[in-house]
Design a protein around this motif. Structure first.
Motif, PDB file in Angstrom:
ATOM      1  N   VAL A  15       0.814  -1.220   0.000  1.00  0.00           N
ATOM      2  CA  VAL A  15       0.000   0.000   0.000  1.00  0.00           C
ATOM      3  C   VAL A  15       0.851   1.277   0.000  1.00  0.00           C
ATOM      4  N   VAL A  16       2.166   1.123   0.017  1.00  0.00           N
ATOM      5  CA  VAL A  16       3.033   2.296  -0.110  1.00  0.00           C
ATOM      6  C   VAL A  16       2.932   2.889  -1.517  1.00  0.00           C
ATOM      7  N   SER A  17       2.511   2.079  -2.477  1.00  0.00           N
ATOM      8  CA  SER A  17       2.643   2.440  -3.891  1.00  0.00           C
ATOM      9  C   SER A  17       1.368   3.045  -4.476  1.00  0.00           C
ATOM     10  N   PRO A  18       1.452   4.298  -4.944  1.00  0.00           N
ATOM     11  CA  PRO A  18       0.267   4.939  -5.532  1.00  0.00           C
ATOM     12  C   PRO A  18      -0.156   4.288  -6.846  1.00  0.00           C
ATOM     13  N   PHE A 121      -6.016   1.788   3.843  1.00  0.00           N
ATOM     14  CA  PHE A 121      -4.618   2.232   4.004  1.00  0.00           C
ATOM     15  C   PHE A 121      -4.227   3.197   2.880  1.00  0.00           C
ATOM     16  N   TRP A 122      -4.682   2.877   1.671  1.00  0.00           N
ATOM     17  CA  TRP A 122      -4.395   3.835   0.583  1.00  0.00           C
ATOM     18  C   TRP A 122      -5.058   5.171   0.856  1.00  0.00           C
ATOM     19  N   ALA A 142      -8.690  -0.290  10.162  1.00  0.00           N
ATOM     20  CA  ALA A 142      -9.440  -1.551  10.225  1.00  0.00           C
ATOM     21  C   ALA A 142     -10.893  -1.308  10.625  1.00  0.00           C
ATOM     22  N   LYS A 143     -11.078  -0.369  11.537  1.00  0.00           N
ATOM     23  CA  LYS A 143     -12.440  -0.016  11.975  1.00  0.00           C
ATOM     24  C   LYS A 143     -13.237   0.496  10.773  1.00  0.00           C
TER      25      LYS A 143
END
Ligand SMILES: N[C@@H](CCC(=O)N[C@@H](CS)C(=O)NCC(=O)O)C(=O)O
Length: 240
Positions: A15-18, A121-122, A142-143
């Motif tokens: 998820v670091v990657s756009p 996350f994104w 997560a919520k």
């Protein structure tokens, strides 16, 4: 007539990657409608892929870094994905190992939440510029993804367990074995053979490999708001 067999497509991602966010949304959007595939989401660790393949994050080439900021802005507009450059991407860039471990812990126990948690996350990193450094941040994501408090507490504990670390390492190695050097890394299974694709800009090629008709990119500029997250996508039509 029996429905055609779905072909398996694995998406290895961090998820670091756009660019991977774009690939992820496009694959999720078209997994049944256009590509009719069994999409398997496989969180891996991009830092490990970079290290083992001898690659470096592209933004380490200064001109590429400048280009990418602009490129990502334009792509976000084109796909209707709310991509914004984080203010301090440098600190995010080398810091997603715990995030990917948390995602893996959730994936192992509740795979039905993997897609939405990844998206959350994104949102944090690439839309809202929110931190992803503390357990509290993982719990918030997560919520929002719909996990209950018990499942979140368990995942926060589990992310430090060896079998969770091993599963993340296993997906990272699987991608490396398929030739990965970056993210997104897409592996299509076609008639007993595997074809690897790098990037979110090769969907016409994926369609060709899957034996689907070519896709035309957005026609007449029609953009429709599509999902409950408020993300909208370009509207695609099949052509010959
Ligand atoms: N052209 C690809 C670029 C994807 C990309 O640059 N991904 C980065 C992570 S955000 C990467 O892993 N790059 C490795 C490389 O360019 O060698 C796309 O449009 O998706």
């Amino acid at each position: 007539m029996a429905a055609p067999m779905k072909k398996t497509v694995e998406l290895f991602y961090d998820v670091v990657s756009p660019y991977t966010w774009i690939g992820f949304e496009v694959l999720c959007r078209y997994r049944t409608k256009w590509l009719n595939m069994d999409l398997q989401l496989k969180p891996f660790f991009l830092g490990g892929v970079m290290k083992e393949s001898g690659n470096k994050p592209p933004a380490m080439v200064p001109n590429k870094g400048v280009y990418m900021i602009k490129d990502i802005q334009r792509l976000g507009k084109y796909y209707g994905i709310p991509l914004n450059q984080p203010k301090d991407f440098g600190s995010v860039m080398f810091g997603t190992l715990p995030v990917q471990r948390f995602l893996t812990a959730v994936d192992m126990a509740h795979p039905e939440y993997t897609e939405e948690l990844s998206r959350q996350f994104w949102f944090r990193i690439w839309k809202n510029d929110e931190p992803v450094t503390d357990p509290q941040h993982y719990a918030e994501a997560a919520k929002k993804a719909g996990l209950c408090d018990d499942a979140i507490a368990t995942a926060l504990k589990r992310m430090k367990d060896q079998d969770v670390k091993d599963r993340l390492a296993q997906y990272t190695k699987q991608a490396l074995d398929e030739g990965a050097f970056g993210s997104p890394w897409i592996v299509a299974h076609i008639n007993g053979k595997k074809e690897s694709i790098f990037g979110s800009d090769r969907f016409p090629i994926l369609a060709m490999l899957l034996g689907k008709r070519r896709m035309a990119w957005p026609i007449k500029g029609i953009i429709e708001a599509l999902n409950k997250q408020g993300i909208c996508f370009g509207k695609f039509f099949e052509v010959n």
